[in-house]
Design a protein around this motif. Structure first.
Motif, PDB file in Angstrom:
ATOM      1  N   GLU A  41       0.829  -1.205   0.000  1.00  0.00           N
ATOM      2  CA  GLU A  41       0.000   0.000   0.000  1.00  0.00           C
ATOM      3  C   GLU A  41       0.867   1.259   0.000  1.00  0.00           C
ATOM      4  OE1 GLU A  41      -3.020   0.273  -0.587  1.00  0.00           O
ATOM      5  OE2 GLU A  41      -3.520   2.317   0.014  1.00  0.00           O
ATOM      6  N   ILE A  44       2.020   1.792  -3.530  1.00  0.00           N
ATOM      7  CA  ILE A  44       0.925   2.283  -4.371  1.00  0.00           C
ATOM      8  C   ILE A  44       0.705   3.770  -4.116  1.00  0.00           C
ATOM      9  CG2 ILE A  44      -1.590   2.175  -4.712  1.00  0.00           C
ATOM     10  CD1 ILE A  44      -1.372  -0.861  -4.131  1.00  0.00           C
ATOM     11  N   VAL A  79      -9.329  -3.493   4.390  1.00  0.00           N
ATOM     12  CA  VAL A  79      -9.590  -3.086   3.008  1.00  0.00           C
ATOM     13  C   VAL A  79      -8.359  -3.381   2.166  1.00  0.00           C
ATOM     14  CG1 VAL A  79     -10.193  -1.159   1.519  1.00  0.00           C
ATOM     15  CG2 VAL A  79     -11.030  -1.208   3.860  1.00  0.00           C
ATOM     16  N   GLN A  82      -7.707  -7.197   1.609  1.00  0.00           N
ATOM     17  CA  GLN A  82      -8.610  -7.867   0.677  1.00  0.00           C
ATOM     18  C   GLN A  82      -8.311  -7.522  -0.778  1.00  0.00           C
ATOM     19  OE1 GLN A  82     -12.674  -7.180   1.544  1.00  0.00           O
ATOM     20  NE2 GLN A  82     -12.553  -8.170   3.529  1.00  0.00           N
ATOM     21  N   ASN A  83      -7.809  -6.330  -0.974  1.00  0.00           N
ATOM     22  CA  ASN A  83      -7.764  -5.850  -2.346  1.00  0.00           C
ATOM     23  C   ASN A  83      -6.411  -5.859  -3.040  1.00  0.00           C
ATOM     24  OD1 ASN A  83     -10.515  -5.201  -2.429  1.00  0.00           O
ATOM     25  ND2 ASN A  83     -10.079  -3.457  -1.125  1.00  0.00           N
ATOM     26  N   HIS A  84      -5.365  -5.748  -2.278  1.00  0.00           N
ATOM     27  CA  HIS A  84      -4.108  -5.476  -2.947  1.00  0.00           C
ATOM     28  C   HIS A  84      -3.208  -6.669  -3.164  1.00  0.00           C
ATOM     29  CE1 HIS A  84      -4.507  -1.014  -1.730  1.00  0.00           C
ATOM     30  NE2 HIS A  84      -5.295  -1.367  -2.729  1.00  0.00           N
ATOM     31  N   ILE A  87      -2.562  -6.974  -6.807  1.00  0.00           N
ATOM     32  CA  ILE A  87      -2.302  -5.779  -7.612  1.00  0.00           C
ATOM     33  C   ILE A  87      -0.855  -5.725  -8.087  1.00  0.00           C
ATOM     34  CG2 ILE A  87      -2.158  -3.280  -7.555  1.00  0.00           C
ATOM     35  CD1 ILE A  87      -4.642  -3.306  -5.868  1.00  0.00           C
ATOM     36  N   ILE A  88       0.055  -5.908  -7.140  1.00  0.00           N
ATOM     37  CA  ILE A  88       1.456  -5.820  -7.530  1.00  0.00           C
ATOM     38  C   ILE A  88       2.045  -7.214  -7.562  1.00  0.00           C
ATOM     39  CG2 ILE A  88       3.638  -4.683  -7.087  1.00  0.00           C
ATOM     40  CD1 ILE A  88       2.217  -2.913  -5.141  1.00  0.00           C
ATOM     41  N   ASP A  89       2.607  -7.527  -8.682  1.00  0.00           N
ATOM     42  CA  ASP A  89       3.197  -8.843  -8.820  1.00  0.00           C
ATOM     43  C   ASP A  89       4.671  -8.750  -8.451  1.00  0.00           C
ATOM     44  OD1 ASP A  89       3.808 -11.381  -9.519  1.00  0.00           O
ATOM     45  OD2 ASP A  89       3.907 -10.968 -11.665  1.00  0.00           O
TER      46      ASP A  89
END
Lengths: 167, 214
Positions: A41, A44, A79, A82-84, A87-89
């Motif tokens: 996070e 990001i 949050v 659950q979401n990230h 996102i980033i590999d």
């Protein structure tokens, strides 16, 4: 800001200031899984905030602001978790620290005592330990220099007392 | 333990970690995709679901109001209008806050950015206050002028008690749902759940922040 400039600045940040991410994440998150998410996070948010970065501003000061703001807001971790994840590999094991504290019990104690402080005092003491001067700490936190001095003194006293009780 | 020792200990953390950390090039390669993905994924699926349900409900009620206007009891129309307006207001405030939270510049000083974030987050409580205001209309939408006759006196008394009780309760909740009452049992009963805990936590942090700034 152009995409290439943003990419190169982001690369500079990750290469030259990666320690900031690591130490702040470690200070605010004891749980390893949460810490991985917090690191993601942070990245990001740094990336998203880069277009607002002005080159006349000291990069590390700007970075501390973003990274600390993300860490302090981390009560929204559910949050984030659950979401990230997807996102980033990137290989998160790159950010998993070795058990440094094992070799230094005092460092382990210091980390424990810092973890007991509230989120804002944590930020203050980490900046102090990072050897930032009071002016820069004031700029990062948005409080007066005299307030920084008073608080640093108070927290240091608290830490010293805790250490003396342990020894 | 003196200042220098503290800093030396901290620096040792720095030295060791520098050798163990590697930045994967993929982070940088994928960076350009982060903006959209993070923004779109920043809302919990349950919240997104509730907003969609809310919007569908509002659309449904709007359609019903328009299509039945003048043909059904005025009690129904007025109750439905009050309900739909309060729901629209709540959804509007909620969406506005979510957008504003996304737009807070987190490269501002910590106390400035956190104060904005916490105030925005804690003002979500307004959504709950407004939604409770619609409570009395659930006891009026089925009324009809033909019901107001002397033969129905007993029923009318019960109806009046129910409507005024709900009105009182909704106004009481509107006034009393605030941070000062966070320790009260009824407040905890209403808000002690995963959806509201971050909001309550934000309110507590506002106090910490005020203390920190002084």
């Amino acid at each position: 800001m152009e995409q290439t400039t943003q990419n190169s600045l982001f690369e500079t940040i990750l290469n030259e200031h990666k320690g900031i991410f690591f130490k702040i994440a470690k200070t605010y998150c004891k749980n390893e899984d949460d810490r991985k998410d917090l690191l993601q996070e942070m990245m990001i948010q740094v990336w998203q905030s880069l277009p607002r970065y002005k080159s006349d501003f000291k990069l590390s000061t700007w970075l501390y602001r973003v990274v600390l703001n993300v860490a302090i807001s981390y009560y929204r971790k559910q949050v984030i978790r659950q979401n990230h994840h997807q996102i980033i590999d990137f290989s998160i094991q790159d950010f998993v620290d070795t058990p440094i504290s094992e070799s230094n019990p005092n460092l382990e104690l210091l980390e424990t005592f810092i973890s007991e402080l509230n989120d804002l005092d944590k930020a203050l003491i980490v900046l102090y330990l990072e050897d930032k001067n009071h002016g820069e700490i004031s700029e990062i936190l948005g409080i007066s220099v005299s307030n920084v001095s008073t608080k640093v003194l108070r927290i240091k006293e608290k830490l010293k007392q805790k250490f003396s009780k342990q020894q | 333990m003196d200042d220098i020792e503290f800093k030396q200990m901290w620096a040792s953390l720095n030295e060791k970690q520098e050798t163990t950390l590697k930045v994967n090039q993929k982070i940088i390669e994928n960076a350009s995709g982060l903006r959209v993905k993070s923004l779109l994924n920043s809302m919990k699926p349950t919240k997104l679901f509730l907003i969609i349900i809310g919007i569908l409900w509002v659309l449904f009620l709007d359609t019903v109001i328009i299509n039945t206007f003048g043909e059904v009891s005025a009690f129904f129309t007025i109750s439905a209008i009050i309900q739909v307006l309060l729901t629209k207001l709540s959804i509007g405030i909620y969406l506005y806050q979510i957008i504003m939270i996304q737009q807070v510049d987190i490269s501002q000083p910590i106390t400035v950015a956190q104060e904005k974030l916490l105030n925005l987050k804690s003002s979500t409580l307004w959504v709950a206050r407004i939604l409770w205001l619609q409570l009395p209309v659930w006891s009026t939408f089925y009324l009809h002028p033909a019901l107001f006759t002397t033969e129905n006196l007993l029923w009318l008394i019960f109806q009046a008690i129910a409507t005024f009780s709900l009105l009182y309760l909704s106004i009481w909740l509107f006034i009393n749902i605030n941070f000062k009452n966070k320790e009260k049992k009824w407040f905890k009963w209403l808000f002690d759940n995963n959806e509201w805990n971050p909001v309550i936590k934000s309110m507590e942090l506002i106090d910490d922040l005020k203390e920190f700034k002084n």
